[in-house]
Design an enzyme around this catalytic site. Structure first.
Site, PDB file in Angstrom:
ATOM      1  CD  GLU A 271      -1.749  -2.416   1.314  1.00  0.00           C
ATOM      2  OE1 GLU A 271      -2.573  -3.294   0.988  1.00  0.00           O
ATOM      3  OE2 GLU A 271      -0.638  -2.669   1.829  1.00  0.00           O
TER       4      GLU A 271
ATOM      5  CG  HIS B 296     -11.098  -7.405   5.958  1.00  0.00           C
ATOM      6  ND1 HIS B 296     -10.061  -7.900   6.699  1.00  0.00           N
ATOM      7  CD2 HIS B 296     -10.888  -7.838   4.683  1.00  0.00           C
ATOM      8  CE1 HIS B 296      -9.265  -8.622   5.910  1.00  0.00           C
ATOM      9  NE2 HIS B 296      -9.744  -8.586   4.683  1.00  0.00           N
TER      10      HIS B 296
END
Length: 326
Positions: A60, A129
């Site tokens: 990321e 998540h």
């Protein structure tokens, strides 16, 4: 107008902006061949090719760093983080470089990039998540923080974000991705970043919310009207930074009461800033303290207890009734 869910509306926004502007580039993990973990970018690799739809490594920080460099050099990258909980690895790049580049260069360089990320709970996901940590980004000067609530607002806001000269964090409530459809015009439509909207007009109390919580708030408002005869005005913030306080301030001046709803943690959450502005600008109009119906100050639990964590209809109705009874 065709009816679309949020996934389809976002896909249309990306496709149309890529057709209009060759500088728009997509990058992220599995967004090309697989069309993204939620299939938001499905079909775009076939249409635009691997030079404009880039599958990246699982990194990321690198995704954000690549995007910053591309943006400084004239492209308009739209990078995707598979889940907002994974974007923390990119925080250094976004805080130390994307948000500061314009000030650092005294306006010589801008960073016209969008960081897309599905966020929030309600889909029985695993740890990392389901977070709602949007306040990290909204607290960072130089970043814009946008959260749509419906397919139509998602399409219009994403177009505005792609065209914006500054870096935009674009959180997509995954609980709404395929929850419902609404009419979305195929012709160009934008919505200004930094503006909110009235989702439902009312006279007795103002409910202020954003993202996936909007549907829950509207459901609670309907039940309150049917059961108690309460007329709720519902404000959909859409942008947390810049924050449009004018609309909800005027609403609170009219109703005299307010409840703020979001699934993020209560302490230092967006609701605290909304309440602070109400106190600063509309204190003498209040008939009762402003209440919050939010997530709790804990790590969001796994799916067995997830619905207990999220502010549901019953919790919202209780907050409204307590405010009205003050």
């Amino acid at each position: 107008m065709p009816k679309m869910n949020m996934v389809q509306a976002i896909n249309m926004a990306l496709r149309q902006e890529m057709e209009k502007d060759d500088s728009v580039i997509l990058l992220g993990e599995d967004i090309g061949v697989n069309g993204g973990v939620f299939r938001v970018t499905d079909g775009l690799l076939d249409k635009f090719g691997s030079q404009r739809v880039l599958d990246t490594p699982l990194a990321e920080s690198a995704i954000a760093g690549f995007s910053i460099g591309m943006a400084i050099l004239g492209l308009r990258p739209v990078c995707e983080m598979q889940f907002s909980g994974f974007s923390y690895f990119a925080f250094h790049q976004m805080e130390a470089h994307a948000s500061r580049m314009s000030a650092r260069s005294q306006g010589l360089y801008s960073v016209p990039m969008v960081l897309r990320a599905p966020y929030g709970g309600g889909v029985r996901a695993l740890e990392h998540h389901s977070e709602s940590r949007e306040i990290y980004w909204a607290h960072t000067p130089g970043l814009k923080m946008v959260i749509p609530s419906t397919p139509r607002t998602a399409r219009a806001l994403l177009v505005s974000a792609i065209r914006d000269p500054d870096p935009v964090i674009f959180y997509e409530p995954k609980a709404v991705y395929r929850a419902f459809r609404e009419e979305v015009p195929e012709e160009e439509e934008t919505f200004p970043i930094g503006k909110s909207r009235i989702a439902q007009e009312g006279t007795d109390i103002t409910l202020i919310t954003y993202g996936a919580s909007l549907r829950t708030v509207l459901e609670a408002a309907t039940e309150l009207n049917e059961q108690d005869g309460v007329s709720c005005e519902v404000i959909d913030l859409l942008s947390l930074s810049p924050l449009d306080d004018q609309l909800f301030i005027e609403s609170v001046k009219k109703t005299g009461r307010a409840v703020v709803v979001h699934e993020a943690h209560s302490t230092y959450g967006a609701g605290a800033e909304v309440i602070a502005r109400i106190v600063e600008k509309a204190l003498l109009y209040l008939e009762a303290p402003v209440r919050r119906a939010t997530g709790f100050d804990i790590v969001i639990p796994l799916y067995q207890r997830e619905q207990d964590y999220l502010p549901g209809v019953l919790r919202i109705k209780r907050a409204v009734r307590e405010t009205l009874a003050f």
